[in-house]
Write a protein that holds these residues in place. Sequence first.
Motif, short mmCIF file in Angstrom:
data_model
loop_
_atom_site.label_atom_id
_atom_site.label_comp_id
_atom_site.label_asym_id
_atom_site.label_seq_id
_atom_site.Cartn_x
_atom_site.Cartn_y
_atom_site.Cartn_z
N VAL A 44 -23.17 -73.84 -31.87
CA VAL A 44 -24.47 -73.20 -31.97
C VAL A 44 -24.33 -72.09 -33.00
O VAL A 44 -23.43 -71.26 -32.90
CB VAL A 44 -24.90 -72.60 -30.63
CG1 VAL A 44 -26.26 -71.95 -30.75
CG2 VAL A 44 -24.91 -73.65 -29.55
N LEU A 45 -25.21 -72.10 -34.00
CA LEU A 45 -25.16 -71.02 -34.99
C LEU A 45 -25.98 -69.86 -34.46
O LEU A 45 -27.18 -69.97 -34.29
CB LEU A 45 -25.75 -71.49 -36.31
CG LEU A 45 -24.98 -72.53 -37.09
CD1 LEU A 45 -25.81 -73.01 -38.25
CD2 LEU A 45 -23.69 -71.94 -37.60
N ARG A 46 -25.31 -68.77 -34.15
CA ARG A 46 -26.04 -67.61 -33.62
C ARG A 46 -26.07 -66.51 -34.66
O ARG A 46 -25.03 -66.06 -35.10
CB ARG A 46 -25.32 -67.07 -32.39
CG ARG A 46 -25.33 -67.98 -31.22
CD ARG A 46 -24.36 -67.46 -30.19
NE ARG A 46 -23.85 -68.54 -29.38
CZ ARG A 46 -24.47 -68.99 -28.31
NH1 ARG A 46 -25.57 -68.45 -27.92
NH2 ARG A 46 -23.97 -70.00 -27.64
N PRO A 47 -27.27 -66.06 -35.05
CA PRO A 47 -27.34 -64.97 -36.03
C PRO A 47 -26.63 -63.70 -35.56
O PRO A 47 -26.02 -63.00 -36.36
CB PRO A 47 -28.84 -64.72 -36.19
CG PRO A 47 -29.53 -65.71 -35.38
CD PRO A 47 -28.58 -66.58 -34.70
N ILE A 77 -33.56 -59.75 -29.53
CA ILE A 77 -34.88 -60.11 -30.03
C ILE A 77 -34.99 -61.59 -30.35
O ILE A 77 -35.99 -62.23 -30.06
CB ILE A 77 -35.20 -59.26 -31.28
CG1 ILE A 77 -35.23 -57.79 -30.88
CG2 ILE A 77 -36.53 -59.65 -31.84
CD1 ILE A 77 -35.23 -56.86 -32.03
N LEU A 78 -33.93 -62.15 -30.93
CA LEU A 78 -34.06 -63.52 -31.43
C LEU A 78 -33.63 -64.58 -30.44
O LEU A 78 -34.20 -65.65 -30.38
CB LEU A 78 -33.21 -63.70 -32.68
CG LEU A 78 -33.52 -62.81 -33.85
CD1 LEU A 78 -32.54 -63.10 -34.95
CD2 LEU A 78 -34.90 -63.10 -34.31
N GLU A 79 -32.57 -64.26 -29.68
CA GLU A 79 -31.93 -65.38 -28.98
C GLU A 79 -32.22 -65.40 -27.50
O GLU A 79 -32.02 -66.42 -26.85
CB GLU A 79 -30.41 -65.31 -29.19
CG GLU A 79 -30.06 -65.51 -30.64
CD GLU A 79 -28.64 -65.12 -30.92
OE1 GLU A 79 -27.87 -65.02 -29.96
OE2 GLU A 79 -28.32 -64.91 -32.08
N TYR A 87 -17.68 -70.38 -21.81
CA TYR A 87 -19.12 -70.57 -22.00
C TYR A 87 -19.42 -71.01 -23.43
O TYR A 87 -20.17 -71.96 -23.66
CB TYR A 87 -19.83 -69.24 -21.70
CG TYR A 87 -21.30 -69.23 -21.98
CD1 TYR A 87 -22.21 -69.65 -21.00
CD2 TYR A 87 -21.80 -68.81 -23.20
CE1 TYR A 87 -23.56 -69.65 -21.25
CE2 TYR A 87 -23.15 -68.81 -23.46
CZ TYR A 87 -24.03 -69.23 -22.49
OH TYR A 87 -25.36 -69.23 -22.75
N LEU A 104 -29.11 -56.16 -31.37
CA LEU A 104 -30.57 -56.23 -31.50
C LEU A 104 -31.02 -57.66 -31.77
O LEU A 104 -31.96 -58.15 -31.14
CB LEU A 104 -31.04 -55.35 -32.66
CG LEU A 104 -31.14 -53.87 -32.38
CD1 LEU A 104 -31.60 -53.16 -33.63
CD2 LEU A 104 -32.13 -53.65 -31.26
N SER A 105 -30.32 -58.32 -32.71
CA SER A 105 -30.81 -59.66 -33.04
C SER A 105 -30.53 -60.61 -31.89
O SER A 105 -31.24 -61.59 -31.72
CB SER A 105 -30.21 -60.17 -34.35
OG SER A 105 -28.83 -60.12 -34.30
N LEU A 137 -24.66 -52.88 -33.83
CA LEU A 137 -25.98 -52.60 -33.27
C LEU A 137 -26.97 -53.69 -33.67
O LEU A 137 -27.74 -54.19 -32.85
CB LEU A 137 -26.45 -51.24 -33.80
CG LEU A 137 -27.73 -50.68 -33.20
CD1 LEU A 137 -27.47 -50.28 -31.78
CD2 LEU A 137 -28.19 -49.48 -33.99
N LEU A 138 -26.90 -54.09 -34.96
CA LEU A 138 -27.82 -55.14 -35.43
C LEU A 138 -27.55 -56.45 -34.71
O LEU A 138 -28.47 -57.20 -34.39
CB LEU A 138 -27.66 -55.34 -36.93
CG LEU A 138 -28.32 -54.29 -37.81
CD1 LEU A 138 -28.01 -54.57 -39.25
CD2 LEU A 138 -29.81 -54.30 -37.59
N ASP A 161 -20.95 -74.69 -24.90
CA ASP A 161 -22.19 -74.74 -25.65
C ASP A 161 -22.10 -75.60 -26.90
O ASP A 161 -23.11 -75.99 -27.44
CB ASP A 161 -22.59 -73.32 -26.07
CG ASP A 161 -23.74 -72.85 -25.24
OD1 ASP A 161 -24.09 -73.57 -24.31
OD2 ASP A 161 -24.26 -71.77 -25.52
N ALA A 209 -34.02 -65.54 -23.88
CA ALA A 209 -35.11 -66.38 -23.40
C ALA A 209 -36.40 -65.58 -23.38
O ALA A 209 -36.40 -64.41 -23.01
CB ALA A 209 -34.78 -66.89 -22.01
N ARG A 210 -37.46 -66.18 -23.86
CA ARG A 210 -38.73 -65.47 -23.87
C ARG A 210 -39.75 -66.25 -23.05
O ARG A 210 -39.73 -67.47 -23.05
CB ARG A 210 -39.24 -65.32 -25.30
CG ARG A 210 -38.55 -64.18 -26.01
CD ARG A 210 -39.37 -63.73 -27.21
NE ARG A 210 -39.40 -64.77 -28.23
CZ ARG A 210 -40.47 -65.01 -28.96
NH1 ARG A 210 -41.58 -64.36 -28.74
NH2 ARG A 210 -40.45 -65.93 -29.89
#
Lengths: 314, 225
Positions: free
Chosen positions: A170-173, A309-311, A163, A305-306, A301-302, A167, A313-314
């Motif tokens: 892609v820079l993922r935080p 929250i960040l990545e 996967y 979370l990120s 954990l961060l 892709d 789909a919203r």
Amino acid sequence: MNWLIAILQTILFVMLAPLLAGWVKYCKCRLQNRKAPSLFQPYRDLIKLTHKQPVVSEQASWLFIKAPYIIFSATVLAATVVPLIAVDLPTSASADVIVMVGFFAFARFFLALAGLDVGTAFGGMGSSREMTISSLAEPAMLMAIFTLTMTASTTNLSFAITYLLNDGLVLRPSFVFALAALVLVAVAETGRIPVDNPATHLELTMIHEAMILEYSGRHLALIEWASQLKLMLYGVLIANIFFPWGIAETFSIQALGYGLLAIMGKLGVLAIFLAMLETLFAKMRLFRVQEYLSFAYLLGLLGLLSHIILEAAR
Amino acid sequence: MNIEQLDFYTQAILSMAALVGLTSFLMLGQGRLLRLIFVFALQGFLLTLTTALSAYSLNNHHLYISAVLTLVLKVVFIPWMLRRQVLQMNMHRDIEALKNNTLVMLGGAGLMLFSYYVLHPIVQSSSVVMLNALAVSLSVMLLGMLLMISHRQAIAHVVGFMSIENGLFFAAIVATNGMPMVVELGVAFDVLVAAVLFGIFFLHIRTSIDSLDVDLLNKLHEVDK
């Protein structure tokens, strides 16, 4: 054909592990201005140990003699799960990353039991320390791995890496955090310097070496080999999850060869970083290790979370 | 919107935000002052990179000046000054005993979560980058405050204060595509003046209580209780 490649990959894994250990040692020696032993020294050590007669204490039970075989085979089984040069192999498709963590826990359980078995003070001390550290390291590792599995929506390493490959870049935080957490856990789990010193048998602070102090001969060879394999496993995990480029997706000779070169290059670079880390840092006090590992857990954990929250789909 | 569909600039900004947040956590757990100052300089460097990146992608030339200003002030000058003071006062060998380090770290994670939670309704209408930038900068600010609360050395307080300013700066760069030049120059010189003033304060605290541990300030009562 696929099974053949899977078996070949596992054999390659087992065979290359001492070379990686030798390369780490080489880099470390050069960084510390010492003359380095040959890259193949770990192989020679293993061969020498297999020729020696193992000495077993009279008090030792059957467990002490069986444990090295169990530890080695559990670690080899864990190695079959991790894609080394190719993805989509039948072995890695049949078990996922949680099974791999399970194999590690299984091997560690028997190592701790073997340390306790002969009843020396060092063995028990080493076992208790190892269990303390691993009980803190395992959740942190799972947190880091879950960041990957949530991104790829699968716990299967092979599918997850495919996967990520599809892709592109892609820079993922969240991966920044997960990478940091996994590196910290890998250092703790493989017993490298800020947590444990792999090069000494003479310290009261030793952890891994304390457990295997009573082993000799071929038993010691198997345990050493298993721990080299474990180092390589963590290296491959870090290299192939976070920098998956180069791994073979088809089973042509060319792609496989390219995959082998890629992973050797990645591991080589990673080993240089490890050697630098070991040269720059001093060993921590044992009671600081829980702070270190809770920091790793926090990073995992961060990352999770990120990701949520960040990545997502919203 | 998924992260795969964003352009490369946005992804880079998001990763920068994550790294800035990470440096805040590193500062929070640091017991040694020199290393704390080093991580602070690292955070300044990440801010410089972010500024340069947004200057490049928005084609906004005055942001380059801002990036250079950040580099000079927050990566070189202020860390250098703090470092010199630490060395002068011979505090670089002390390890600050942090009470409840793990608890403080978990509190930090809670603060990060809190800042996302607080900002969630605001950014429903705007882009993912905005959410990330604002949330990370708010959490950098809150973590700076937590750093000031949990550490006892005055120098650590100054670093915490500066990192609050870093959080504000980050929000300004990413959310508003850079403030007007006048405002930025003003803020930069404010920070510079603050750093110099803090140096003088250090001297005064040190001459009056012979240490930079602010907990000892409680002992300055006229009468012993």
